[in-house]
Design an enzyme around this catalytic site. Structure first.
Site, short mmCIF file in Angstrom:
data_model
loop_
_atom_site.label_atom_id
_atom_site.label_comp_id
_atom_site.label_asym_id
_atom_site.label_seq_id
_atom_site.Cartn_x
_atom_site.Cartn_y
_atom_site.Cartn_z
CG HIS A 116 -26.88 -7.02 -1.46
ND1 HIS A 116 -26.11 -7.30 -0.34
CD2 HIS A 116 -26.08 -7.29 -2.53
CE1 HIS A 116 -24.91 -7.70 -0.72
NE2 HIS A 116 -24.87 -7.72 -2.03
CG ASP A 145 -27.29 -7.55 2.81
OD1 ASP A 145 -28.26 -7.83 2.07
OD2 ASP A 145 -26.16 -7.30 2.36
N GLY A 172 -20.08 -10.14 -6.75
CA GLY A 172 -20.46 -11.52 -7.06
C GLY A 172 -20.17 -12.45 -5.90
CG ASN A 173 -16.44 -12.94 -3.72
OD1 ASN A 173 -15.75 -12.32 -4.51
ND2 ASN A 173 -16.15 -14.18 -3.35
CB SER A 174 -22.93 -10.30 -2.46
OG SER A 174 -22.28 -9.06 -2.48
CB THR A 215 -22.18 -8.70 3.94
OG1 THR A 215 -22.73 -9.92 4.46
CG2 THR A 215 -23.30 -7.69 3.79
CG LEU A 216 -20.90 -4.58 3.86
CD1 LEU A 216 -20.76 -3.74 5.12
CD2 LEU A 216 -21.80 -3.88 2.86
CB ALA A 217 -15.99 -5.84 -0.95
#
Length: 209
Positions: free
Chosen positions: A58, A94, A162-164, A180-182
């Protein structure tokens, strides 16, 4: 760093771990968005490429669909810039791979799946909209709270936008997963989740048995 460090406690030299992991972490820009990536021990195949970066699908989906090229910043203070080429994408998990010409140090992978109670560090490049600044190689610490199906690593290390695509590492500096998710909310609670790095072997790279 101590290769035999206790995985359930913080490393003896946190500053050294931050510095070592940070050498492998980059900032990725695609269209109006972007995220984080990191170098992994994967053989680059493109002409002139020396480093393969891992990130989330993503983070680069717009560029994968339209062009396959992205902008990558790296080095001290992310002061250096290069063009990256997306060479693989796994929308279902992802994940995506990018090749660049600079030779960056790569992260080692953990040889075993994470366990509840492991100390963890997440690193990424979240933006502070109020200050209009990107916090390059921002770090947060926590512990693995749960591992679901050897796929989802639930951590208390905070993940921000932004950590993704950034790495989640253990106290030895070994890669556990890809952030990936938060999510957070009064009803659902706070969840910070990294996809286990072993998932890369599902469709993007050939791994040894």
């Amino acid at each position: 760093l101590d290769p035999d460090a206790n995985l359930f406690v913080a490393p003896a030299d946190v500053a050294a771990l931050i510095a070592q992991v940070g050498q492998s972490v980059v900032d990725i820009f695609c269209g109006e968005g972007g995220g984080t990536g990191f170098a992994l021990d994967i053989v680059a195949e493109g002409p002139g490429a020396q480093t393969v970066l891992v990130t989330n699908y993503h983070v680069v989906d717009e560029c994968w669909e339209n062009d396959t090229s992205v902008t990558v910043r790296y080095g001290d203070n992310m002061a250096l810039k290069t063009v990256g080429v997306i060479v693989g994408a796994d929308e279902a998990n992802d994940l995506a791979l990018i090749e660049i010409s600079p030779d960056l140090p790569w992260l080692r992978e953990s040889e075993v799946f994470a366990e509840r109670g492991w100390w963890t560090m997440a690193m990424g490049n979240p933006a502070d909209p109020d200050l209009k600044v990107t916090l390059d190689r921002y770090v947060s610490f926590g512990y693995i709270g749960y591992v679901l199906d050897e796929y989802w690593n639930y951590t208390s290390a905070t993940l921000n936008r932004g950590n993704s695509g950034g790495p989640l590492v253990n106290s030895r500096g070994e890669l556990i997963g890809i952030n990936t998710l938060a999510s957070s909310g009064l009803d659902e609670g706070v969840w910070n989740i990294a996809v286990d790095s072993a998932v890369l072997c599902v469709s993007l790279i050939i791994c040894d048995d």
